[in-house]
Scaffold this active site. Structure first.
Site, short mmCIF file in Angstrom:
data_model
loop_
_atom_site.label_atom_id
_atom_site.label_comp_id
_atom_site.label_asym_id
_atom_site.label_seq_id
_atom_site.Cartn_x
_atom_site.Cartn_y
_atom_site.Cartn_z
N GLY A 1 29.52 -10.48 32.94
CA GLY A 1 29.29 -11.89 33.25
C GLY A 1 30.55 -12.58 33.71
N LYS B 1 31.62 -13.80 26.58
CA LYS B 1 31.66 -12.37 26.31
C LYS B 1 32.53 -12.08 25.09
CE LYS B 1 33.08 -11.46 30.54
NZ LYS B 1 32.99 -12.80 31.12
N THR B 2 33.72 -12.66 25.09
CA THR B 2 34.62 -12.47 23.96
C THR B 2 34.00 -13.01 22.68
OG1 THR B 2 36.40 -12.85 25.53
CG2 THR B 2 37.00 -12.81 23.21
N ASP C 1 19.70 -13.20 53.44
CA ASP C 1 18.31 -12.76 53.54
C ASP C 1 18.03 -12.17 54.92
OD1 ASP C 1 17.91 -13.78 51.05
OD2 ASP C 1 16.97 -15.64 51.73
N HIS D 1 13.14 -22.35 47.89
CA HIS D 1 13.58 -21.13 48.56
C HIS D 1 13.33 -19.90 47.67
CE1 HIS D 1 16.49 -18.81 51.17
NE2 HIS D 1 16.55 -18.10 50.06
N GLU D 2 13.80 -19.98 46.45
CA GLU D 2 13.63 -18.84 45.54
C GLU D 2 12.15 -18.62 45.21
OE1 GLU D 2 15.98 -16.77 45.07
OE2 GLU D 2 17.50 -18.06 45.98
N PRO E 1 33.59 -15.27 33.92
CA PRO E 1 34.46 -15.75 32.84
C PRO E 1 33.91 -17.02 32.18
CG PRO E 1 35.71 -15.36 34.84
CD PRO E 1 34.29 -15.14 35.19
P1 ADP Z 1 34.48 -14.84 28.35
O1 ADP Z 1 35.01 -13.83 27.38
O2 ADP Z 1 33.12 -14.50 28.87
O3 ADP Z 1 35.42 -15.21 29.44
P2 ADP Z 1 34.76 -16.58 26.11
O4 ADP Z 1 34.02 -15.85 25.08
O5 ADP Z 1 36.24 -16.43 26.10
O6 ADP Z 1 34.23 -16.19 27.57
O7 ADP Z 1 34.35 -18.11 26.07
C1 ADP Z 1 35.28 -19.13 26.09
C2 ADP Z 1 34.85 -20.27 25.24
O8 ADP Z 1 33.70 -20.91 25.79
C3 ADP Z 1 34.42 -19.87 23.85
O9 ADP Z 1 35.50 -19.76 23.00
C4 ADP Z 1 33.48 -21.00 23.46
O10 ADP Z 1 34.22 -22.13 23.02
C5 ADP Z 1 32.84 -21.37 24.77
N1 ADP Z 1 31.54 -20.72 24.93
C6 ADP Z 1 31.20 -19.85 25.89
N2 ADP Z 1 29.92 -19.45 25.76
C7 ADP Z 1 29.45 -20.07 24.67
C8 ADP Z 1 28.18 -20.06 23.99
N3 ADP Z 1 27.14 -19.33 24.43
N4 ADP Z 1 28.05 -20.82 22.89
C9 ADP Z 1 29.08 -21.56 22.44
N5 ADP Z 1 30.29 -21.61 23.03
C10 ADP Z 1 30.48 -20.89 24.13
ZN ZN Z 2 17.07 -16.14 49.77
#
Ligand code: ADP
Ligand code: ZN
Length: 611
Positions: free
Chosen positions: A209, A215-216, A509, A432-433, A211
């Site tokens: 996904g 994910k973290t 497309d 469109h979609e 940034p």
């Molecule tokens: P990635 O690793 O995908 O770049 P992070 O996990 O570092 O993203 O997300 C950064 C910050 O954004 C998190 O510490 C949080 O504060 C916020 N955040 C992102 N997604 C969510 C979510 N689904 N729910 C709550 N906070 C989120």
């Molecule tokens: Zn299209």
């Protein structure tokens, strides 16, 4: 993302105190050198000009270094002196007469040897200092620093379970990702349960996904849920200028992780090491390949050594990863962590609004509506910015106006890295979609079942309609290919039908449609006129004449037009369904195939049931 937070948590860095000692040693050494040089400087005796002349005349002077009026010299006994001479060329005659070696320096930028040495050592000290500061900031939290001796140490941050506050409740929305990760939690909690029956558990998960979408956060939440240690490192941390260091770091990291198993290793930006091999530009890619190989070795080792270590890696570029990383037993499971949809955005906003004093009139759903394309991090940032704006004007509460101002600010910050749609663009995109999706579910010849349709911008694309390739399909009929072209063109067709004008949003497309039509004509002999002949133009080599080329273009055009007309007709006949779908999309932003079928009252083809 670099996160300066959590600095105080349980870090694992044995290099800390040793590096402090090293730093002290270096500093002391530097001071000693400085001291020596000041002494050296003091040994240079300042003498009057007359003394200088006398010394020359008594043959005491061996050599001089002169620049304009400044003269520095060495006596026969080795001691040094300096003096200032008048601008008198006669002196040189005297010097020559007494066999003094004369060195004349140019006047501009005249720097003495010990000046250079002094500056050099100062510079060295500065660089060393900077290196240490950077090291301690970049990797370890306990004030410790330095990695000259601990270069092969992994640099991973380690979080013991007691310091992990995140759990699944800390992640708002992202229902699908959480669902997929529940298995992992269960495995980490009871590895024996699985091992007993010899079940092969996925050891590697790829979180895919853009940034800021969590994910973290998700990876750490898994550790929090499973109550196990969490090792976190970024792919770029492995890569150093010295070949072999990265591999050593990987080894060290996994050694630690196994020691604390069950545990989780999280590798952010895996693409930094995981790009497919041989793709490195210039230097340093040997190092990267070694590191990658070590990572692969470690992951394969799980099978034999057993320790319950789960590796989660994050990337937004799964396409550039070395295929070897994606093989069974490695990162064979992908978890999508997409931009949050409307409902998720509202949940994320509400989660981050906790602890912030927000006026009761603020409607979070409305704010969620106005922030398509915002990542979770953007939304967290939005709340924070709004709170800052409100604080600046000494308000009691954060108001809607503050959120609006904050939204513009965050939008500016995003620099259009991804698209944020205006209300009008959003509506057009929805139609469109819907055009793509509707033709997909209505055309009986369609082979690839609909998977989902979404108007959440992704990168530079305004929306997406995904279909899944049907099982293993090796041949396609002419009708099936025509249907695919109609689906490609369905987006533009819907725009024409509903708005009576067209946008630029359909370029890719058209490209896909044209390519398919061309391959029907040139590769598969699917045109009436040209028949079963392969017309190739590989690497600029044409096996056909100019006349044939014109025919090919004609045939391609015919096919595309036919498919376009088909799309228009189909949408016209089902205008009610098109409106229904588009409006639902505007409301929910993402719809899965099952929801689309239900909404439209369409029964999926037998073989599309489980798409
Ligand atoms: P990635 O690793 O995908 O770049 P992070 O996990 O570092 O993203 O997300 C950064 C910050 O954004 C998190 O510490 C949080 O504060 C916020 N955040 C992102 N997604 C969510 C979510 N689904 N729910 C709550 N906070 C989120
Ligand atoms: Zn299209």
């Amino acid at each position: 993302m670099k996160k300066p937070k959590n600095k105080k948590n349980g870090f694992l860095n044995s290099g800390g105190s040793r590096s402090m000692i090293l730093l002290m040693l270096l500093l002391t050494g530097g001071l000693m050198i400085l001291h020596w040089f000041t002494d050296y400087a003091r040994q240079i005796k300042s003498v009057p000009y007359t003394t200088f002349l006398k010394m020359v005349e008594s043959d005491q002077v061996k050599q001089v270094y002169a620049s304009e009026q400044d003269v520095r010299g060495v006596l026969v006994d080795g001691s040094r002196f300096e003096t200032v001479v008048p601008n008198n060329p006669n002196d040189w005659e005297i010097l020559k007469k007494h066999n003094v070696e004369i060195n004349v320096a140019s006047t501009t930028g005249q720097v003495s040897f010990w000046h250079i040495f002094l500056l050099g050592s100062l510079l060295l000290l500065l660089i060393a200092g900077w290196y240490f500061v950077r090291q301690s900031r970049g990797s370890s939290g306990n004030g410790g620093a330095g990695n000259i001796f601990s270069m092969g140490k992994s640099r991973a941050k380690m979080f013991m379970p007691s310091t992990i506050k995140e759990n699944f409740d800390s992640v708002a929305g992202a229902a699908e990702a959480k669902e997929e990760l529940k298995d992992v939690v269960d495995f980490l909690k009871n590895p024996e349960k699985y091992r007993r029956l010899g079940a092969k558990i996925t050891r590697g998960l790829l979180l895919v996904g853009e940034p800021g979408n969590g994910k973290t956060l998700l990876a750490k939440a898994v550790a929090g849920e499973a109550n196990c240690p969490f090792f976190s490192i970024s792919g770029s941390d492995f890569i150093e200028v010295f070949v072999g260091v990265g591999a050593a770091r990987v080894r060290d990291l996994f050694q630690q992780a196994r020691k604390y198993a069950p545990s989780i290793v999280f590798i952010d930006e895996i693409d930094a090491v995981g790009r497919h091999r041989g793709s490195g530009l210039g230097g340093g890619h040997d190092e990267r390949e070694q590191t990658l190989n070590q990572l692969l070795t470690e992951m394969d080792g799980f099978l034999t050594t057993g320790g319950s270590v789960i590796v989660m890696a994050a990337t937004n570029r799964p396409d550039v990863l070395d295929k070897a990383l994606l093989r069974p037993g490695r990162f064979d499971r992908h978890v999508e962590v997409p931009y949050p949809d409307l409902v998720s955005r509202e949940q994320i906003l509400k989660l981050h609004a906790k602890g912030v004093k927000i006026d009761a009139e603020v409607d979070m759903q409305k704010i969620a509506r106005g922030t398509p394309g915002f990542s979770g991090a953007d939304l967290a940032n939005l709340i924070n910015e709004a709170a800052i704006i409100a604080s600046k004007s000494s308000q009691q509460m954060v108001t809607t106006a503050d959120f609006e101002e904050a939204r513009d600010k965050v939008l500016l910050g995003k620099e259009r890295k991804s698209v944020v749609l205006s209300e009008q663009e959003r509506t057009i995109t929805a139609f469109h979609e819907s055009g793509h999706a509707l033709i997909n579910v209505l055309l009986p010849e369609q082979t690839d079942p609909l998977h989902k349709v979404s108007i959440i911008p992704r990168g530079r694309a305004l929306g997406v309609t995904h279909s899944l390739p049907e099982k293993e399909k090796y041949t396609r009929t002419q009708d099936e290919m025509l249907a695919s072209i109609a689906i490609y063109l369905g987006g533009r067709a819907a725009e024409e039908l509903v708005f009576n004008k067209v946008t630029t949003g359909a370029y890719s497309d058209f490209k896909a449609a044209t390519e398919m039509a061309r391959s029907m004509v040139c590769d598969y002999g699917m045109s009436a006129d040209l028949g079963p002949v392969v017309y190739s133009q590989r690497s600029g080599d044409y096996n056909y004449s100019q006349k044939t080329a014109e025919k090919i273009d004609n045939e391609v055009q015919k096919l595309v037009h036919m498919a376009h007309q088909k799309a228009i007709d189909l949408l016209q006949q089902n205008r009610d369904k098109l409106d229904l779908l588009a409006n639902k999309l505007l409301e929910k932003e993402t719809l899965y195939a099952a929801e689309v079928y239900e909404l439209l009252g369409v029964t999926p083809r037998q073989d599309h049931r489980f798409a």
